[in-house]
Design an enzyme around this catalytic site. Structure first.
Site, short mmCIF file in Angstrom:
data_model
loop_
_atom_site.label_atom_id
_atom_site.label_comp_id
_atom_site.label_asym_id
_atom_site.label_seq_id
_atom_site.Cartn_x
_atom_site.Cartn_y
_atom_site.Cartn_z
N HIS A 167 0.82 -1.21 0.00
CA HIS A 167 0.00 0.00 0.00
C HIS A 167 0.86 1.26 0.00
CE1 HIS A 167 -3.70 -2.33 0.89
NE2 HIS A 167 -2.87 -3.09 1.60
N SER A 291 17.93 17.07 -18.08
CA SER A 291 16.94 18.14 -18.06
C SER A 291 17.57 19.40 -18.64
CB SER A 291 16.48 18.40 -16.61
OG SER A 291 15.77 19.63 -16.52
#
Length: 327
Positions: A167, A291
């Protein structure tokens, strides 16, 4: 505009050309034309062996087969030129072969090219054959290499502890090698299932009944003839069809590929997450920029591209699996 990888409208033949070029002999239009020529020639050779073609002693099988073995872009261009008149792709191949027969003084038997067939006899044999050979020669070796690499990593990383998450929350510890081994098992299971799906085709005349064949030469067992032709080519003939193959096995094949893709998407997301959490660190390649604003970054673009491309492939497989079996 001249055709180059930069002028294509799809990244398959553009940006990713170097990754997909191995599939060109099977799935390009050139490849489709060549496979259609192959089927027409192998059908004619099979007809010769039944005794219905006259003066077969004047025709040489090896020379006929050389026409598709040594098939060239110029041959394909000639077929496309014929097609501009016929406006029918398979008929253009028939006329192309008749031209070659005329040049060899084999006109006496040229009408047996495409005898009794409809276009789908050629298409529904050429396409499963090209798909089968692309799978065996390109896709399967690549997937086996991925599974083998994962297996090696699962052994190499067998003792490396890893904080597991359920989870999204920290959970009981695990080992990295075991988590990689999960994907080895999943991929192998799906490969085993996929191996059970045969590559099937259709070869039975205009409406699936050998009408023209039976009327012309009733003494020949045409279903047996067609089954042997397909078996010799390495595919299995569907016995009862309409004008087209019913595509049920092709749909099952696409569904099998889709499950394999889904597992690889899951793997890509897991590795992406491990990188995000700092479990893995990516190597910096000299000259590469992650980037334009933050050149120190190394983004997990290979796993992101894999996820996106596999999802796109699955969208096509989903459509084809639902569409093709419904005539």
């Amino acid at each position: 505009m001249d055709f180059t990888p930069l002028s294509t409208i799809s990244p398959i033949d553009g940006r990713y050309h170097s990754k997909t070029s191995a599939l060109q002999p099977y799935f390009s239009e050139f490849g489709l034309i060549r496979y259609r020529v192959l089927i027409e020639i192998e059908y004619f050779i099979a007809l010769m062996k039944t005794g219905v073609v006259p003066n077969t002693e004047l025709i040489f099988e090896e020379e006929l087969r050389s026409w598709y073995v040594n098939f060239t872009p110029l041959d394909a261009e000639r077929i496309k030129t014929i097609e501009r008149t016929t406006n029918h792709d398979v008929k253009a191949i028939e006329y192309f072969l008749k031209e070659k027969f005329d040049a060899k003084n084999w006109s006496f038997c040229a009408e047996f090219i495409h005898f009794g067939l409809t276009s789908q006899d050629i298409n529904n044999t050429a396409i499963p054959l090209s798909t089968k050979e692309a799978f065996e020669n390109v896709y399967l070796p690549s997937l086996i290499a991925i599974v083998q690499k994962l297996k090696e990593l699962s052994v190499e990383w067998a003792a490396i502890p890893l904080l597991a998450r359920t989870h999204g929350q920290p959970a009981s510890p695990t080992r990295l090698g075991k988590e990689i081994k999960v994907f080895v098992e999943r991929l192998n299971r799906q490969l085993d299932l996929l191996a059970q799906v045969p590559f099937t085709g259709k070869f039975v005349g205009a409406t699936g009944n050998f009408n023209a064949h039976q009327v012309s030469f009733p003494e020949i067992n045409w279903p047996q003839f067609a089954a042997k032709l397909h078996a010799d080519l390495g595919i299995k003939r569907s016995q009862y069809t309409t004008q087209i193959e019913h595509y049920d096995n092709l749909a099952a094949y696409f569904d099998g590929l889709k499950r394999l893709d889904t597992i690889l998407i899951d793997l890509s997301r897991d590795i992406w997450q491990y990188i995000s959490m700092g479990y893995f660190k990516q190597k910096i390649k000299a000259g590469e920029i992650g980037s334009s604003a933050m050149p120190h970054k190394v983004n997990p673009i290979d796993f992101e591209n894999a996820e996106g491309n596999l999802a796109m492939a699955n969208a096509f497989f989903e459509f084809l699996s639902a569409k093709l079996p419904i005539s």
